[in-house]
Design a protein around this motif. Sequence first.
Motif, PDB file in Angstrom:
ATOM      1  N   ARG A  18      78.637 -18.316  41.061  1.00  0.00           N
ATOM      2  CA  ARG A  18      79.790 -17.557  40.300  1.00  0.00           C
ATOM      3  C   ARG A  18      80.266 -18.105  38.961  1.00  0.00           C
ATOM      4  N   PHE A  19      79.661 -17.156  38.098  1.00  0.00           N
ATOM      5  CA  PHE A  19      80.214 -17.570  36.475  1.00  0.00           C
ATOM      6  C   PHE A  19      79.448 -19.089  36.266  1.00  0.00           C
ATOM      7  N   GLY A  20      77.958 -19.065  36.805  1.00  0.00           N
ATOM      8  CA  GLY A  20      77.487 -20.364  36.615  1.00  0.00           C
ATOM      9  C   GLY A  20      77.775 -21.431  37.541  1.00  0.00           C
ATOM     10  N   LYS A  21      78.697 -21.600  38.222  1.00  0.00           N
ATOM     11  CA  LYS A  21      79.134 -22.358  39.184  1.00  0.00           C
ATOM     12  C   LYS A  21      78.884 -22.381  40.480  1.00  0.00           C
ATOM     13  N   LEU A  22      78.166 -23.318  41.318  1.00  0.00           N
ATOM     14  CA  LEU A  22      77.642 -23.087  42.609  1.00  0.00           C
ATOM     15  C   LEU A  22      79.021 -22.700  43.488  1.00  0.00           C
ATOM     16  N   SER A  23      78.751 -21.587  44.292  1.00  0.00           N
ATOM     17  CA  SER A  23      79.717 -21.076  44.900  1.00  0.00           C
ATOM     18  C   SER A  23      79.434 -21.051  46.617  1.00  0.00           C
ATOM     19  N   SER A  24      78.348 -20.475  47.024  1.00  0.00           N
ATOM     20  CA  SER A  24      77.931 -20.661  48.485  1.00  0.00           C
ATOM     21  C   SER A  24      76.527 -20.471  48.760  1.00  0.00           C
ATOM     22  N   TYR A  25      76.259 -20.333  49.984  1.00  0.00           N
ATOM     23  CA  TYR A  25      75.021 -20.527  50.429  1.00  0.00           C
ATOM     24  C   TYR A  25      74.764 -19.075  51.413  1.00  0.00           C
ATOM     25  N   SER A  26      73.749 -18.679  51.441  1.00  0.00           N
ATOM     26  CA  SER A  26      73.498 -17.587  52.184  1.00  0.00           C
ATOM     27  C   SER A  26      72.290 -17.711  53.106  1.00  0.00           C
ATOM     28  N   ASP A  27      72.426 -17.421  54.446  1.00  0.00           N
ATOM     29  CA  ASP A  27      71.473 -17.508  55.450  1.00  0.00           C
ATOM     30  C   ASP A  27      70.578 -16.236  55.427  1.00  0.00           C
ATOM     31  N   HIS A  37      72.693  -9.342  52.689  1.00  0.00           N
ATOM     32  CA  HIS A  37      74.196  -9.638  52.365  1.00  0.00           C
ATOM     33  C   HIS A  37      74.578  -9.051  50.918  1.00  0.00           C
ATOM     34  N   PHE A  38      75.786  -9.384  50.273  1.00  0.00           N
ATOM     35  CA  PHE A  38      76.433  -8.712  49.261  1.00  0.00           C
ATOM     36  C   PHE A  38      76.803  -9.443  48.453  1.00  0.00           C
ATOM     37  N   LYS A  39      76.707  -9.266  47.099  1.00  0.00           N
ATOM     38  CA  LYS A  39      77.378 -10.264  46.173  1.00  0.00           C
ATOM     39  C   LYS A  39      78.260  -9.307  45.266  1.00  0.00           C
ATOM     40  N   PHE A  40      78.995  -9.882  44.219  1.00  0.00           N
ATOM     41  CA  PHE A  40      79.798  -9.262  43.270  1.00  0.00           C
ATOM     42  C   PHE A  40      78.552  -9.166  42.042  1.00  0.00           C
ATOM     43  N   PRO A  41      78.623  -7.861  41.719  1.00  0.00           N
ATOM     44  CA  PRO A  41      77.596  -7.563  40.406  1.00  0.00           C
ATOM     45  C   PRO A  41      78.123  -8.292  39.158  1.00  0.00           C
ATOM     46  N   PHE A  42      77.251  -8.632  38.678  1.00  0.00           N
ATOM     47  CA  PHE A  42      77.408  -9.074  37.115  1.00  0.00           C
ATOM     48  C   PHE A  42      78.009 -10.355  37.050  1.00  0.00           C
ATOM     49  N   VAL A  43      78.423 -10.853  38.086  1.00  0.00           N
ATOM     50  CA  VAL A  43      79.361 -12.018  38.197  1.00  0.00           C
ATOM     51  C   VAL A  43      78.635 -13.076  39.002  1.00  0.00           C
ATOM     52  N   ASP A  44      78.078 -12.792  40.208  1.00  0.00           N
ATOM     53  CA  ASP A  44      77.366 -13.833  41.091  1.00  0.00           C
ATOM     54  C   ASP A  44      75.814 -13.557  40.682  1.00  0.00           C
ATOM     55  N   SER A  45      75.024 -14.851  40.530  1.00  0.00           N
ATOM     56  CA  SER A  45      73.876 -14.952  40.333  1.00  0.00           C
ATOM     57  C   SER A  45      73.108 -15.476  41.522  1.00  0.00           C
ATOM     58  N   LEU A  46      71.990 -15.088  41.971  1.00  0.00           N
ATOM     59  CA  LEU A  46      71.198 -15.476  43.121  1.00  0.00           C
ATOM     60  C   LEU A  46      69.969 -16.051  42.752  1.00  0.00           C
ATOM     61  N   SER A  47      69.857 -17.406  43.502  1.00  0.00           N
ATOM     62  CA  SER A  47      68.527 -18.259  43.622  1.00  0.00           C
ATOM     63  C   SER A  47      67.965 -18.307  45.037  1.00  0.00           C
ATOM     64  N   LYS A  48      66.948 -17.927  45.201  1.00  0.00           N
ATOM     65  CA  LYS A  48      66.294 -17.975  46.319  1.00  0.00           C
ATOM     66  C   LYS A  48      65.368 -19.385  46.815  1.00  0.00           C
ATOM     67  N   VAL A  49      65.684 -20.219  47.520  1.00  0.00           N
ATOM     68  CA  VAL A  49      64.852 -21.530  47.984  1.00  0.00           C
ATOM     69  C   VAL A  49      64.398 -21.467  49.247  1.00  0.00           C
ATOM     70  N   ASN A  50      63.204 -21.751  49.317  1.00  0.00           N
ATOM     71  CA  ASN A  50      62.446 -21.631  50.758  1.00  0.00           C
ATOM     72  C   ASN A  50      62.638 -23.308  51.108  1.00  0.00           C
ATOM     73  N   VAL A  51      63.429 -23.438  52.268  1.00  0.00           N
ATOM     74  CA  VAL A  51      63.664 -24.980  52.708  1.00  0.00           C
ATOM     75  C   VAL A  51      62.678 -25.227  53.804  1.00  0.00           C
ATOM     76  N   GLU A  52      61.815 -24.111  54.317  1.00  0.00           N
ATOM     77  CA  GLU A  52      60.643 -24.686  55.337  1.00  0.00           C
ATOM     78  C   GLU A  52      59.276 -24.659  54.852  1.00  0.00           C
ATOM     79  N   LYS A  53      59.091 -24.587  53.583  1.00  0.00           N
ATOM     80  CA  LYS A  53      57.785 -24.985  53.141  1.00  0.00           C
ATOM     81  C   LYS A  53      57.487 -26.186  52.728  1.00  0.00           C
ATOM     82  N   VAL A  54      56.424 -26.652  53.400  1.00  0.00           N
ATOM     83  CA  VAL A  54      56.084 -28.334  52.965  1.00  0.00           C
ATOM     84  C   VAL A  54      55.223 -28.329  51.794  1.00  0.00           C
ATOM     85  N   ARG A  55      55.787 -28.917  50.724  1.00  0.00           N
ATOM     86  CA  ARG A  55      54.972 -29.120  49.646  1.00  0.00           C
ATOM     87  C   ARG A  55      54.294 -30.392  49.536  1.00  0.00           C
ATOM     88  N   ARG A  56      53.487 -30.647  48.422  1.00  0.00           N
ATOM     89  CA  ARG A  56      52.529 -32.153  48.331  1.00  0.00           C
ATOM     90  C   ARG A  56      52.468 -32.326  47.105  1.00  0.00           C
TER      91      ARG A  56
END
Length: 335
Positions: free
Chosen positions: A70-79, A83-102
């Motif tokens: 939110r405004f560039g600062k870490l705000s929360s996590y989503s399971d 979900h819903f977020k505030f438009p033009f204020v919140d930005s979303l980044s999706k991270v895969n936490v189950e994928k095993v990388r090498r």
Amino acid sequence: MFRLIKAIIDFLNNLDQRRGSQRSAPSTGSEEAKKKLKKFAVILPAIFVILAVLSSIYTIDPGEVGVIQRFGKLSSYSDPGLHFKFPFVDSLSKVNVEKVRRIEIGFRSERARMNVIQESLMITKDENIVDAQAIIQWKIKEPGHFLFRVANPELTIKNTAEVALRSVIGVTKIDDALTTGRDEIQVRTKEFLQELLDSYTSGVQITDVKLQIVDPPEEVKDAFNEVVRAKEDKERLINEAKAFFEDVIPKARGEAEKMIREAEAYKEQRISTAQGDTSRFNQIYSEYKKDKDVTWTRIYLEKLESILQRPKKVIGTDSSSGAINLLPLKEVFKD
């Protein structure tokens, strides 16, 4: 989304055409400009509202975590889920936490396997050089730290993994590294690497460290292989000797135990026989004391009976002539 905007524009055009057909007087140039301005004033907010609604709704797939800024600062996590977020204020980044990388250390296998000598050559505790290649498997455990605490996470993991592997190889003797110490190297490298990454707050979890090869350099590889084979033969002979020991010793113990049991049984038998003979002798002696002559004659006759029982030949002498006579008692004692 574009189809929806196009449908709104067509609806407004049709509405304007209906209004124009109802009017009898021709429209002037100023009226046409006003119409266009009104149309634009309606279309622009509608598009803005549509975009705001569409951008505020998002879904998180299974195995992922949504990171909201939110405004560039870490705000929360989503399971996972809708979900819903505030438009033009919140930005979303999706991270895969189950994928095993090498990450590969000492080689690359993107198209064809290629060795990277500057990464794989390492010095052991006894100042020998080995060629060590490994695969580091990892996944994300803290999405916020992974995204914002480290500038280039994959490069950081690769460099840190190389440092950890070199450190562990540096305190391991070459004999252990080439033979029986591979598992210990993997475990210690994983622990040290995880400790370093945690100190960086990288948000990364190391799942496994797999050594691909730990070999001497090509120039002396044959000589080292001979040494390794000799040590393997030594271990094999030791194991065979231990197996023979484990096979022979129980058998010897069993035989010894058997002999002891047989000796004890023989002992008990001899004692019982001696006791029986003693008891029988005492009985005879008690009878002998009562009437010595009768008892002596009975014992004498019983003994002669046992000695002369069914004789084949009896040789005797004639006291008058001194000749040896053969008494054919076999026919006498024949049934």
